[in-house]
Design a protein around this motif. Structure first.
Motif, PDB file in Angstrom:
ATOM      1  N   ASN A   3       0.828  -1.197   0.000  1.00  0.00           N
ATOM      2  CA  ASN A   3       0.000   0.000   0.000  1.00  0.00           C
ATOM      3  C   ASN A   3       0.868   1.255   0.000  1.00  0.00           C
ATOM      4  O   ASN A   3       1.967   1.264   0.560  1.00  0.00           O
ATOM      5  N   ARG A 104       1.943   0.219   5.025  1.00  0.00           N
ATOM      6  CA  ARG A 104       2.398  -0.445   3.797  1.00  0.00           C
ATOM      7  C   ARG A 104       1.938  -1.904   3.765  1.00  0.00           C
ATOM      8  O   ARG A 104       1.584  -2.443   2.717  1.00  0.00           O
ATOM      9  N   GLY A 106      -0.736  -3.101   5.256  1.00  0.00           N
ATOM     10  CA  GLY A 106      -2.170  -3.247   5.396  1.00  0.00           C
ATOM     11  C   GLY A 106      -2.650  -3.515   6.805  1.00  0.00           C
ATOM     12  O   GLY A 106      -3.795  -3.940   7.011  1.00  0.00           O
ATOM     13  N   GLU A 109      -4.616   1.947   8.791  1.00  0.00           N
ATOM     14  CA  GLU A 109      -4.843   3.007   7.800  1.00  0.00           C
ATOM     15  C   GLU A 109      -4.245   4.336   8.237  1.00  0.00           C
ATOM     16  O   GLU A 109      -3.960   5.195   7.400  1.00  0.00           O
ATOM     17  N   GLY A 232      -2.794   5.770   4.736  1.00  0.00           N
ATOM     18  CA  GLY A 232      -2.862   5.081   3.463  1.00  0.00           C
ATOM     19  C   GLY A 232      -3.717   5.842   2.466  1.00  0.00           C
ATOM     20  O   GLY A 232      -4.401   6.817   2.805  1.00  0.00           O
TER      21      GLY A 232
END
Length: 401
Positions: A3, A104, A106, A109, A232
């Motif tokens: 992410n 990154r 997950g 957030e 994110g």
């Protein structure tokens, strides 16, 4: 696929001489006060409440266990995981690395990276003398190739400077010019511990700490704090944060390799692990040294800044002095290195340094660095090292719109 990670809010305190600042009621300015100030600023910058933060990574070197919890309780008590982080002088950027890694991967957030330090005046010393020192092996190895001097830190970096002088012909003046540059930059930084400008002669004539390093080429101990809110892509879109978002497009942490103990002072202060981390970031981001306009790097001593020009591939080995001579690392040059004043002048509260670097680069990429603003910033590079050892290198760009 990993992410994307964005910095959406930053904040920091002014860095202060240890013990100097007081609260309005006359009490000592303590680490919870520092964390409250930097964290509140970062949340306000992100325009989100603390309730939306899912994890916090809090860095400090000198402090009791769970000081991280006590620090962020000034922002709220929401039951989230709070991780205490200690990685010597790279503590702040290690907290940043871990906070980014959670997004990154997950796992979250929105995360908070916060660092602080409440330090004792004077040179760094040990706290626990009844056990093996983390730097013991490094010190023993350096003692085999250099005379021993205490305090340890200026001896180690001074020995690397002398090695560079012998191998490549760099001079005491080259190192002094870096101190001159960074003190000049700090004049425009309201967060800097020192804002005095000096002549080159002032730098050269200040008290010798370990030849060729004089006092005005050495970072001071400091009190202070820095913080960054990370998010994110979905969080950024959902909360309308794209206008303030700065993307972390590459980030790597390395620790010592076997080559650290290859018999050179350069590698004992981390040169090789710096090279490896920078190369990883260049591969991840697709950017090379020539693509950055502004760099915040770990100038704990002027010698380290010059060596990092070479480790970060701003130039070939041995050509750092030529960059200094050509004024290529200040305004009007190819890069502006340490527009904040760097550790030498801004100060060096160990747990906060990496997050202060993040804040400066975020402001530069937003065009919000006021009198320090570098023209035409498209990408920024951050470098933060702690001996014993760890280095974090991070590349930033404005979020695509």
């Amino acid at each position: 696929m990993a992410n994307k990670v964005y910095v959406v809010g930053v904040g920091m305190t002014k860095f202060e001489k240890p013990g100097r600042r007081k609260n309005p009621d006359g009490t000592d300015w303590d680490y919870p006060d520092m964390a409250r100030e930097s964290g509140t600023k970062a949340l306000a910058d992100a325009a989100i409440p603390y309730d939306l933060v899912e994890q916090a990574y809090v860095g400090y070197v000198y402090g009791e266990s769970t000081s991280g919890q006590r620090a962020v309780y000034e922002l709220g008590m929401t039951g989230i995981p709070v991780f205490n982080v200690n990685n010597n002088c790279s503590t702040g950027s290690t907290a940043l690395f871990l906070a980014a890694q959670a997004i990154r991967g997950g796992l979250a957030e929105c995360t908070l990276a916060l660092g602080f330090e409440k330090m004792q005046p004077g040179s760094l010393g040990t706290v626990f003398d009844d056990r093996e020192q983390p730097m013991g092996r490094h010190i023993t190895a350096l003692a085999e190739i250099s005379e021993v001097l205490f305090p340890v830190a200026p001896w180690m970096f001074g020995a690397a400077a002398r090695e560079h002088m012998k191998e490549y012909g760099s001079t005491a003046e080259h190192f002094a010019k870096i101190g001159y540059k960074n003190h000049r930059h700090s004049v425009h930084n309201p967060y800097s511990q020192f804002r005095d400008e000096y002549t080159l002669d002032d730098i050269l004539d200040s008290r010798m700490i370990y030849d060729p390093l004089t006092k005005l080429q050495c970072s001071p101990t400091s009190d202070g704090s820095g913080a960054a809110v990370l998010a994110g892509a979905d969080f950024v879109d959902r909360h309308g944060l794209a206008d303030r978002a700065v993307e972390i497009v590459g980030q790597a942490m390395t620790t010592d390799f076997a080559s650290t103990f290859d018999g050179t002072a350069r590698n004992l202060i981390g040169y090789d692990m710096n090279v490896r981390a920078a190369q990883q970031v260049y591969r991840q981001s697709g950017l090379g040294p020539e693509d950055f306009q502004v760099i915040e790097l770990h100038d704990c001593f002027s010698a380290n800044e010059l060596l990092m020009y070479e480790a970060l591939e701003l130039c070939a080995p041995g050509e750092g002095p030529a960059l200094v001579e050509a004024n290529q690392t200040t305004y009007g040059g190819k890069w502006v290195v340490n527009p904040s004043g760097g550790l030498i002048s801004k100060g060096h509260p160990l747990g906060a340094t990496g997050l202060a670097q993040c804040a400066e680069l975020t402001w530069q990429l937003r065009g919000a660095a006021e009198n320090r603003q570098v023209a035409g910033v498209r990408a920024g590079l951050q470098h933060n090292i702690g001996l014993g050892g760890a280095v974090v290198v991070t590349a930033y760009q404005r979020a695509a719109r």
